[in-house]
Write a protein that holds these residues in place. Structure first.
Motif, PDB file in Angstrom:
ATOM      1  N   LEU A 538       0.831  -1.208   0.000  1.00 54.33           N
ATOM      2  CA  LEU A 538       0.000   0.000   0.000  1.00 54.33           C
ATOM      3  C   LEU A 538       0.865   1.258   0.000  1.00 54.33           C
ATOM      4  N   THR A 539       1.945   1.244   0.754  1.00 56.74           N
ATOM      5  CA  THR A 539       2.841   2.405   0.796  1.00 56.74           C
ATOM      6  C   THR A 539       3.454   2.662  -0.581  1.00 56.74           C
ATOM      7  N   GLU A 540       3.878   1.583  -1.230  1.00 58.30           N
ATOM      8  CA  GLU A 540       4.471   1.733  -2.574  1.00 58.30           C
ATOM      9  C   GLU A 540       3.462   2.316  -3.557  1.00 58.30           C
ATOM     10  N   ILE A 541       2.207   1.816  -3.512  1.00 57.17           N
ATOM     11  CA  ILE A 541       1.188   2.304  -4.446  1.00 57.17           C
ATOM     12  C   ILE A 541       0.803   3.739  -4.124  1.00 57.17           C
ATOM     13  N   MET A 542       0.563   4.052  -2.839  1.00 54.41           N
ATOM     14  CA  MET A 542       0.134   5.401  -2.458  1.00 54.41           C
ATOM     15  C   MET A 542       1.212   6.432  -2.763  1.00 54.41           C
ATOM     16  N   GLY A 543       2.464   5.993  -2.816  1.00 54.81           N
ATOM     17  CA  GLY A 543       3.539   6.923  -3.167  1.00 54.81           C
ATOM     18  C   GLY A 543       3.480   7.382  -4.603  1.00 54.81           C
ATOM     19  N   LYS A 544       2.675   6.723  -5.436  1.00 54.33           N
ATOM     20  CA  LYS A 544       2.550   7.093  -6.851  1.00 54.33           C
ATOM     21  C   LYS A 544       1.515   8.190  -7.082  1.00 54.33           C
ATOM     22  N   MET A 545       0.763   8.579  -6.041  1.00 54.61           N
ATOM     23  CA  MET A 545      -0.319   9.550  -6.251  1.00 54.61           C
ATOM     24  C   MET A 545      -0.353  10.566  -5.129  1.00 54.61           C
ATOM     25  N   SER A 546      -0.723  11.785  -5.484  1.00 54.08           N
ATOM     26  CA  SER A 546      -0.820  12.872  -4.500  1.00 54.08           C
ATOM     27  C   SER A 546      -2.245  13.070  -4.028  1.00 54.08           C
ATOM     28  N   GLN A 547      -3.204  12.732  -4.860  1.00 54.34           N
ATOM     29  CA  GLN A 547      -4.616  12.848  -4.504  1.00 54.34           C
ATOM     30  C   GLN A 547      -5.443  11.928  -5.399  1.00 54.34           C
ATOM     31  N   PHE A 548      -6.674  11.692  -4.967  1.00 56.89           N
ATOM     32  CA  PHE A 548      -7.571  10.874  -5.770  1.00 56.89           C
ATOM     33  C   PHE A 548      -8.287  11.764  -6.774  1.00 56.89           C
ATOM     34  N   PRO A 549      -8.179  11.428  -8.060  1.00 50.28           N
ATOM     35  CA  PRO A 549      -8.844  12.277  -9.072  1.00 50.28           C
ATOM     36  C   PRO A 549     -10.360  12.180  -8.976  1.00 50.28           C
ATOM     37  N   ALA A 550     -11.015  13.264  -9.409  1.00 50.18           N
ATOM     38  CA  ALA A 550     -12.479  13.296  -9.386  1.00 50.18           C
ATOM     39  C   ALA A 550     -13.084  12.418 -10.475  1.00 50.18           C
ATOM     40  N   HIS A 551     -12.359  12.269 -11.577  1.00 52.80           N
ATOM     41  CA  HIS A 551     -12.931  11.519 -12.703  1.00 52.80           C
ATOM     42  C   HIS A 551     -11.798  10.896 -13.524  1.00 52.80           C
ATOM     43  N   LEU A 552     -12.032   9.678 -14.041  1.00 51.73           N
ATOM     44  CA  LEU A 552     -11.084   9.014 -14.939  1.00 51.73           C
ATOM     45  C   LEU A 552     -11.687   8.938 -16.332  1.00 51.73           C
ATOM     46  N   ASN A 553     -10.908   9.336 -17.344  1.00 44.76           N
ATOM     47  CA  ASN A 553     -11.411   9.238 -18.713  1.00 44.76           C
ATOM     48  C   ASN A 553     -11.409   7.782 -19.178  1.00 44.76           C
ATOM     49  N   LEU A 554     -11.833   7.576 -20.409  1.00 44.98           N
ATOM     50  CA  LEU A 554     -11.992   6.212 -20.914  1.00 44.98           C
ATOM     51  C   LEU A 554     -10.674   5.448 -20.889  1.00 44.98           C
ATOM     52  N   GLN A 555      -9.585   6.121 -21.288  1.00 46.99           N
ATOM     53  CA  GLN A 555      -8.290   5.453 -21.318  1.00 46.99           C
ATOM     54  C   GLN A 555      -7.832   5.071 -19.910  1.00 46.99           C
ATOM     55  N   GLU A 556      -8.020   5.982 -18.952  1.00 47.44           N
ATOM     56  CA  GLU A 556      -7.609   5.695 -17.579  1.00 47.44           C
ATOM     57  C   GLU A 556      -8.492   4.606 -16.953  1.00 47.44           C
ATOM     58  N   GLN A 557      -9.756   4.542 -17.373  1.00 46.39           N
ATOM     59  CA  GLN A 557     -10.620   3.459 -16.882  1.00 46.39           C
ATOM     60  C   GLN A 557     -10.103   2.107 -17.351  1.00 46.39           C
ATOM     61  N   GLY A 558      -9.619   2.089 -18.605  1.00 44.56           N
ATOM     62  CA  GLY A 558      -9.016   0.860 -19.104  1.00 44.56           C
ATOM     63  C   GLY A 558      -7.762   0.501 -18.332  1.00 44.56           C
ATOM     64  N   LEU A 559      -6.934   1.493 -18.028  1.00 39.94           N
ATOM     65  CA  LEU A 559      -5.711   1.253 -17.263  1.00 39.94           C
ATOM     66  C   LEU A 559      -6.030   0.852 -15.831  1.00 39.94           C
TER      67      LEU A 559
END
Length: 593
Positions: A538-559
């Motif tokens: 969890l620490t490794e994953i959370m280190g990849k992001m600063s905040q939770f985005p409000a919305h994910l576009n189609l490409q990010e939903q696929g990812l």
């Protein structure tokens, strides 16, 4: 171009005797009626081959004069020359008189007054039956074959005693008539053939039907047809609006019908696809196996061919002559009484082999050994169809998908949309291996055509250095789900069932709550080393992001879906990992398969 390529395929097959000559067509005969010279029935010969209920008619080259042999209309007046089904031969059914008169008319129209003893005997047989139906009783009441002949479906022809040819339609009179028909001209129907360029040749007013296209009319459908006034120009009749010689018409039709009955055909949704090369090539017969679902009795056969294709880049098996051998692929779909062209691809064997190889590499992903090694087009599309049913596969999607594979272009965005919709609606399975492979294939191919510095291609397995926020959010969701499962072994519904849809579209609305629940779940775990292991991930994953985005576009939903899938595969892969407890004791944690 399509008709010319088909005619050239006919020429190639005719040169080695693998296709019927002009005026003839491949077919089968079940029974021969043996007549005397006066047209009286003397015996019946069963030509069927095989045993029991699997008996098949004996194959013959049948006269196809007037291009009639492949269909019957409801008129009852379109009999074939000297052969037909028993319904026509014995005048069965409410249109029996029409059928018999049609058999007589076919003889009169194409052979005229004939000195041929066999032809005259067959005409007498029909004439006597038309005048007195008891003439047919010996056949229809035959102790062994009468019931079968009475069904009207079996194919019947004639042999006349003491004639030099075994079957009447093989007589010199018939052979000469067929040649005259193929070579003859009609002042009202002469033109320059649009296929061969020949001038002043007899043009076909109507084209023969095509059989074997999935979901098309069983009697056959037309690939070239002008049957309404709105389609014609300058008062020209039917297919004279696009004139093709009778000979070329017969040849391209035979070639296409032959392909639709061969191993060079495959089905994809409602589409029938045929392929051929300008010269004999193994790729012709191998092509369909690259896309079809493996046979249940031999599931490894197709896999071995695909492996050979993937290795061909190293072996060079498709490089040398194949880089010059032209290859044709034709996609057909039913459209009422016509057949529509869904796509037409022309390239070299090497080009198509390279594109198909890339398609398989696109869909390669880490998965369970129980999964098929390679996915067929059907399996891919049925996994994004509503309720996973093949009848719900959107017809247009099949053609677009196949076109992108064969052209080497980006996969249709509708494919990604369908996959994401199916993942959101399938609360039980969500991201199956084939859906994950599809999303990976779409995103990577799109990125190759439209490079974006913000993204990198997705690998087959987990990539902790992936740049996408959606990918790491999917990983986070997978870890939180795994923690919940281990904390509550008997749980029936996890966060996957309740929160996946919101997590992959509007992450900010759910992840804060899921992280709070995570603390409650971790407190339930008795294995301290396991808790530490989860905290590290969890620490490794959370280190990849600063905040939770409000919305994910189609490409990010696929990812997101790929990150979720890859992380789940990683968590469930059997392996030994070193885990440190708080007191410094090193434990060996056995992962679950």
């Amino acid at each position: 171009m399509i008709l010319l390529a088909l005619k050239e395929y006919y020429d190639r097959k005719a040169a080695i005797g693998e296709i019927a000559a002009d005026g003839w067509i491949g077919g089968g005969i079940d029974f021969l009626l043996e007549l005397d010279r006066e047209g009286r029935l003397r015996d019946i010969t069963d030509l069927r081959e095989g045993t029991g209920k699997k008996k098949q008619p004996r194959p013959f080259q049948l006269p196809n004069i007037g291009n009639q042999a492949l269909k019957h209309t409801n008129s009852g007046t379109d009999a074939n020359l000297l052969w037909d089904n028993a319904k026509f031969v014995f005048g069965l059914g409410p249109k029996g008189d029409l059928h018999l008169q049609s058999m007589i008319n076919a003889i009169d129209q194409w052979l005229g007054p004939s000195d041929d003893v066999g032809v005259a005997a067959v005409r007498a047989f029909f004439q006597q039956g038309l005048e007195d139906r008891s003439h047919f009783e010996r056949a229809l009441k035959h102790p062994e074959y009468g019931e079968l002949l009475g069904t009207g479906s079996v194919k019947v022809s004639f042999r006349v005693m003491e004639t030099p040819y075994p079957i009447v339609f093989q007589s010199p009179a018939v052979v000469a008539a067929l040649k005259r028909e193929a070579d003859g001209t009609d002042e009202l129907a002469t033109a320059t053939c649009l296929i061969t360029g020949e001038q002043n040749v007899a043009a076909a007013v109507t084209h023969p039907v095509i059989k074997g296209v999935r979901n098309a009319q069983s009697a056959g459908a037309s690939i070239v047809s002008f049957n309404e006034e709105v389609f014609i120009s300058y008062g020209k009749k039917q297919s004279l609006n696009a004139p093709v010689s009778k000979r070329a018409t017969s040849q391209y039709t035979k070639a296409l019908n032959m392909l639709l009955e061969s191993k060079q055909r495959l089905f994809a949704g409602d589409m029938s696809i045929v392929c051929w090369a300008e010269n004999e090539h193994d790729f012709e017969s191998e092509f369909s196996t690259f896309f079809e679902e493996p046979l249940k009795d031999n599931p490894d056969a197709g896999t071995e061919r695909i492996k050979a294709l993937l290795q061909s880049v190293h072996s060079g098996s498709y490089v040398e002559d194949s880089n010059r051998t032209r290859f044709y692929i034709l996609g057909l779909s039913p459209n009422m009484a016509r057949i529509s062209i869904r796509f037409w691809q022309v390239g070299t064997v090497f080009e198509f082999a390279s594109r198909i190889r890339q398609y398989f590499e696109d869909f390669a992903i880490v998965k369970s050994p129980k999964e098929p090694e390679y996915y067929s087009v059907w399996r891919i599309l049925v996994n994004v169809a509503v309720q996973d049913k093949s009848e719900n596969i959107p017809p247009n999607l099949v053609g677009e998908f196949m076109r992108s594979i064969l052209e080497g272009t980006p996969y249709p965005v509708t494919l990604l949309q369908a996959a994401l919709r199916r993942i959101r609606s399938d609360t039980k399975n969500r991201v199956t291996p084939v859906r994950a492979a599809l999303i990976k294939a779409y995103l990577n191919r799109y990125l190759r055509f439209y490079p974006n510095q913000s993204y990198k291609e997705v690998g087959r397995a987990l990539d902790i250095h992936q740049t996408s926020i959606g990918y790491h959010l999917g990983r986070l969701f997978a870890v939180l789900e795994k923690i919940q499962e281990e904390a509550n072994p008997k749980i029936k519904a996890t966060i996957r069932e309740r929160y996946y849809g919101a997590a992959c579209t509007t992450p900010v609305t759910v992840f804060a709550n899921l992280l709070r629940l995570k603390n409650h779940h971790l407190a339930k775990l008795e294995n301290e080393g396991r808790v530490i292991n989860f905290e590290k991930i969890l620490t490794e994953i959370m280190g990849k992001m600063s905040q939770f985005p409000a919305h994910l576009n189609l490409q990010e939903q696929g990812l997101f879906a790929l990150g979720y899938y890859h992380q789940r595969q990683e968590l469930f892969t059997s392996k030994k990992a070193d885990v440190n407890t708080d007191n410094g004791t090193k434990l060996k944690e056995e992962g679950k398969a």
